[in-house]
Design a protein around this motif. Structure first.
Motif, PDB file in Angstrom:
ATOM      1  N   VAL A   1       0.870  -1.176   0.000  1.00 35.10           N
ATOM      2  CA  VAL A   1       0.000   0.000   0.000  1.00 35.10           C
ATOM      3  C   VAL A   1       0.900   1.218   0.000  1.00 35.10           C
ATOM      4  N   ARG A   2       0.856   2.009  -1.055  1.00 33.02           N
ATOM      5  CA  ARG A   2       1.770   3.133  -1.195  1.00 33.02           C
ATOM      6  C   ARG A   2       1.020   4.450  -1.022  1.00 33.02           C
ATOM      7  N   GLU A   3       1.758   5.415  -0.587  1.00 36.25           N
ATOM      8  CA  GLU A   3       1.198   6.759  -0.451  1.00 36.25           C
ATOM      9  C   GLU A   3       2.194   7.714  -1.070  1.00 36.25           C
ATOM     10  N   PHE A   4       1.900   8.200  -2.263  1.00 35.90           N
ATOM     11  CA  PHE A   4       2.880   8.975  -2.999  1.00 35.90           C
ATOM     12  C   PHE A   4       2.753  10.457  -2.657  1.00 35.90           C
ATOM     13  N   GLN A   5       3.399  10.805  -1.557  1.00 33.61           N
ATOM     14  CA  GLN A   5       3.462  12.179  -1.115  1.00 33.61           C
ATOM     15  C   GLN A   5       4.908  12.507  -0.788  1.00 33.61           C
ATOM     16  N   PRO A   6       5.301  13.786  -0.911  1.00 36.41           N
ATOM     17  CA  PRO A   6       6.649  14.144  -0.534  1.00 36.41           C
ATOM     18  C   PRO A   6       6.907  13.795   0.921  1.00 36.41           C
ATOM     19  N   ALA A   7       8.169  13.503   1.226  1.00 43.08           N
ATOM     20  CA  ALA A   7       8.539  13.136   2.589  1.00 43.08           C
ATOM     21  C   ALA A   7       8.216  14.271   3.548  1.00 43.08           C
ATOM     22  N   PRO A   8       7.784  13.954   4.755  1.00 42.30           N
ATOM     23  CA  PRO A   8       7.455  14.987   5.707  1.00 42.30           C
ATOM     24  C   PRO A   8       8.675  15.817   6.074  1.00 42.30           C
ATOM     25  N   PRO A   9       8.482  17.070   6.454  1.00 46.20           N
ATOM     26  CA  PRO A   9       9.602  17.946   6.692  1.00 46.20           C
ATOM     27  C   PRO A   9      10.415  17.596   7.927  1.00 46.20           C
ATOM     28  N   GLN A  10       9.787  16.940   8.946  1.00 47.38           N
ATOM     29  CA  GLN A  10      10.551  16.630  10.155  1.00 47.38           C
ATOM     30  C   GLN A  10      11.599  15.582   9.845  1.00 47.38           C
TER      31      GLN A  10
ATOM     32  N   ARG B   1      18.547   4.944  -5.366  1.00 51.66           N
ATOM     33  CA  ARG B   1      17.855   6.196  -5.679  1.00 51.66           C
ATOM     34  C   ARG B   1      16.351   5.958  -5.684  1.00 51.66           C
ATOM     35  N   THR B   2      15.619   6.861  -5.051  1.00 52.79           N
ATOM     36  CA  THR B   2      14.158   6.810  -5.056  1.00 52.79           C
ATOM     37  C   THR B   2      13.632   7.866  -6.026  1.00 52.79           C
ATOM     38  N   ALA B   3      12.389   7.700  -6.451  1.00 49.49           N
ATOM     39  CA  ALA B   3      11.812   8.627  -7.436  1.00 49.49           C
ATOM     40  C   ALA B   3      10.341   8.861  -7.143  1.00 49.49           C
ATOM     41  N   GLN B   4       9.924  10.112  -7.320  1.00 54.08           N
ATOM     42  CA  GLN B   4       8.515  10.487  -7.236  1.00 54.08           C
ATOM     43  C   GLN B   4       8.230  11.524  -8.305  1.00 54.08           C
ATOM     44  N   LEU B   5       6.975  11.556  -8.761  1.00 55.61           N
ATOM     45  CA  LEU B   5       6.548  12.560  -9.732  1.00 55.61           C
ATOM     46  C   LEU B   5       5.885  13.694  -8.964  1.00 55.61           C
ATOM     47  N   ILE B   6       6.553  14.842  -8.919  1.00 52.38           N
ATOM     48  CA  ILE B   6       6.072  16.001  -8.172  1.00 52.38           C
ATOM     49  C   ILE B   6       5.925  17.175  -9.134  1.00 52.38           C
TER      50      ILE B   6
ATOM     51  N   ASP C   1      13.084  -3.954  -2.949  1.00 56.01           N
ATOM     52  CA  ASP C   1      11.922  -4.303  -3.762  1.00 56.01           C
ATOM     53  C   ASP C   1      10.890  -3.173  -3.741  1.00 56.01           C
ATOM     54  N   PHE C   2      10.717  -2.567  -2.579  1.00 55.80           N
ATOM     55  CA  PHE C   2       9.778  -1.457  -2.445  1.00 55.80           C
ATOM     56  C   PHE C   2      10.236  -0.256  -3.271  1.00 55.80           C
ATOM     57  N   ILE C   3      11.525   0.039  -3.234  1.00 58.91           N
ATOM     58  CA  ILE C   3      12.072   1.160  -4.008  1.00 58.91           C
ATOM     59  C   ILE C   3      11.840   0.937  -5.502  1.00 58.91           C
ATOM     60  N   VAL C   4      12.162  -0.270  -5.974  1.00 60.21           N
ATOM     61  CA  VAL C   4      12.011  -0.563  -7.407  1.00 60.21           C
ATOM     62  C   VAL C   4      10.539  -0.551  -7.806  1.00 60.21           C
ATOM     63  N   ASP C   5       9.664  -1.127  -6.973  1.00 54.95           N
ATOM     64  CA  ASP C   5       8.233  -1.125  -7.287  1.00 54.95           C
ATOM     65  C   ASP C   5       7.676   0.285  -7.375  1.00 54.95           C
ATOM     66  N   ASN C   6       8.244   1.215  -6.617  1.00 52.85           N
ATOM     67  CA  ASN C   6       7.750   2.592  -6.639  1.00 52.85           C
ATOM     68  C   ASN C   6       8.158   3.355  -7.895  1.00 52.85           C
ATOM     69  N   TYR C   7       9.040   2.773  -8.718  1.00 54.21           N
ATOM     70  CA  TYR C   7       9.331   3.385 -10.012  1.00 54.21           C
ATOM     71  C   TYR C   7       8.138   3.252 -10.960  1.00 54.21           C
ATOM     72  N   MET C   8       7.391   2.159 -10.833  1.00 51.77           N
ATOM     73  CA  MET C   8       6.331   1.873 -11.792  1.00 51.77           C
ATOM     74  C   MET C   8       5.198   2.893 -11.768  1.00 51.77           C
ATOM     75  N   PRO C   9       4.688   3.323 -10.599  1.00 49.63           N
ATOM     76  CA  PRO C   9       3.642   4.344 -10.631  1.00 49.63           C
ATOM     77  C   PRO C   9       4.093   5.647 -11.299  1.00 49.63           C
ATOM     78  N   VAL C  10       5.372   5.986 -11.138  1.00 51.30           N
ATOM     79  CA  VAL C  10       5.909   7.171 -11.818  1.00 51.30           C
ATOM     80  C   VAL C  10       5.836   6.967 -13.325  1.00 51.30           C
TER      81      VAL C  10
ATOM     82  N   GLU D   1      12.909  -1.659 -19.511  1.00 46.61           N
ATOM     83  CA  GLU D   1      12.195  -1.826 -20.778  1.00 46.61           C
ATOM     84  C   GLU D   1      11.079  -0.795 -20.921  1.00 46.61           C
ATOM     85  N   LYS D   2      10.384  -0.517 -19.810  1.00 43.99           N
ATOM     86  CA  LYS D   2       9.309   0.479 -19.839  1.00 43.99           C
ATOM     87  C   LYS D   2       9.863   1.849 -20.173  1.00 43.99           C
TER      88      LYS D   2
END
Length: 335
Positions: free
Chosen positions: A4-13, A97-102, A158-167, A247-248
């Motif tokens: 279950v992912r929540e694609f939000q920027p990391a909290p400031p704290q 490296r992690t990635a998010q679409l912001i 695995d979590f880091i790599v899986d989070n590339y796909m929603p981007v 490949e994607k």
């Protein structure tokens, strides 16, 4: 593995996000950093610490507990490292490296992982999804979590790599919209700029993801005693996921390249059609211009000027020639 992912920027704290000790796959206590080293030495216990944007003082406290190498601590304090794996004595240091679409742009963060006997420490910098989902998921599966710190390492990678796909899925939606639009009309300046930005972001994402293939290859080699051989198939599965991401990315970059080429062809086609129309009308207008030029020269001896039906005959001739030209151009698709 899906979470279950929540694609939000990391909290400031920043600071300590989690610090727990596990035995038989179950969390038995939340502990202070100063007790982590003693817990890690106990047989069958694993300490899992999560840090967000830690300062030097906090990293030094963690370093003292697990006797981490100074070079690894320096890398963890200063992000902008390439994905890599280093071995310092009995401990592994891994950078991913992690990635998010912001706001329409792919933004990158980093995760630094320290793995040793009885402990794993994750250090997050920049935009990334919280690893709370990983903890919650595997805490509900104590049998898997009981495999030890190398399993936790697998779960995070695995979590880091899986989070590339929603981007990539969000970029793919935009790419499909560009494909539909490009066949209707040529790209404008902002469209071309956006296409260039997408291709550049995809290349950066590829450069962030692909080095993890080498990381996972090292993790499946026999020269790393920190990783049990039973875990090798799981890291090979992560490698397969990275290849899928690659490949994607490559297919999306090709589609964007084709879209740009198609836009150029559409633009050239429209320019050619406009040129044909202008040339056709210029040829048609040349006929009355030629007649007017001939009879506008004001020579004294011009027999046609004295003909009774000379004027309507000239007009009829002009109209006939123009009509024939219009018909021919229309038949050829120029008008």
């Amino acid at each position: 593995m899906e979470y279950v992912r929540e694609f939000q920027p990391a909290p400031p704290q920043s600071g300590i996000i989690a610090s727990g000790v596990y035995t038989a796959g179950r969390r038995i206590a939340d502990i202070p950093i100063e007790e982590a080293g003693e817990w890690a030495k106990k047989s069958g216990h694993v300490v899992w610490i999560g840090l967000l944007e830690p300062d030097r003082e906090l990293l030094s406290r963690v370093q003292a507990q697990f006797h981490l190498h100074e070079l690894a601590i320096e890398d963890a304090e200063h992000p902008h490292q390439r994905p890599k794996i280093e071995q310092y004595g009995d401990a592994l240091f891994i950078v991913a490296r992690t990635a998010q679409l912001i706001e329409g742009r792919v933004t990158f963060g980093e995760t630094h992982l320290f793995v040793g006997s009885g402990y794993i420490v994750s250090v997050r910098h920049g935009p990334s999804t919280s690893y709370a989902a990983v903890r919650q998921h595997w805490e509900s599966c104590p049998h898997s979590l009981a495999k030890g710190e190398d399993f936790v390492l697998y779960a995070i990678l695995d979590f880091i790599v899986d989070n590339y796909m929603p981007v990539l899925e969000q970029i793919e939606d935009e790419v499909e919209a560009i494909e539909d639009k490009v066949l209707l009309k040529p790209m404008t300046g902002p469209d071309i700029e956006r296409l260039y930005m997408l291709r550049r972001d995809l290349l950066r994402l590829r450069n962030a993801a692909l080095p993890l293939v080498e990381v996972c290859r090292r993790l499946t080699s026999a020269d790393l005693p920190q990783i049990h051989s039973a875990m090798h198939p799981l890291f090979r599965d992560v490698t397969d996921h990275i290849r899928t991401v690659q490949e994607k990315i490559d297919s999306l970059r090709e589609v964007l390249a084709f879209a740009f080429e198609a836009s150029l062809l559409v633009g050239q086609s429209q320019e050619t059609a406009i040129s044909k129309k202008l040339a056709s009308w210029a040829a048609i207008l040349a006929v009355p211009t030629a007649f007017a030029g001939i009879y506008g020269m004001n020579f004294t001896d011009m027999p046609e000027l004295r003909m009774e039906y000379g004027y309507p005959m000239v007009l009829a001739t002009i109209a006939l020639i123009c009509a024939v030209l219009y018909w021919r151009f229309r038949k050829n698709g120029w008008l």
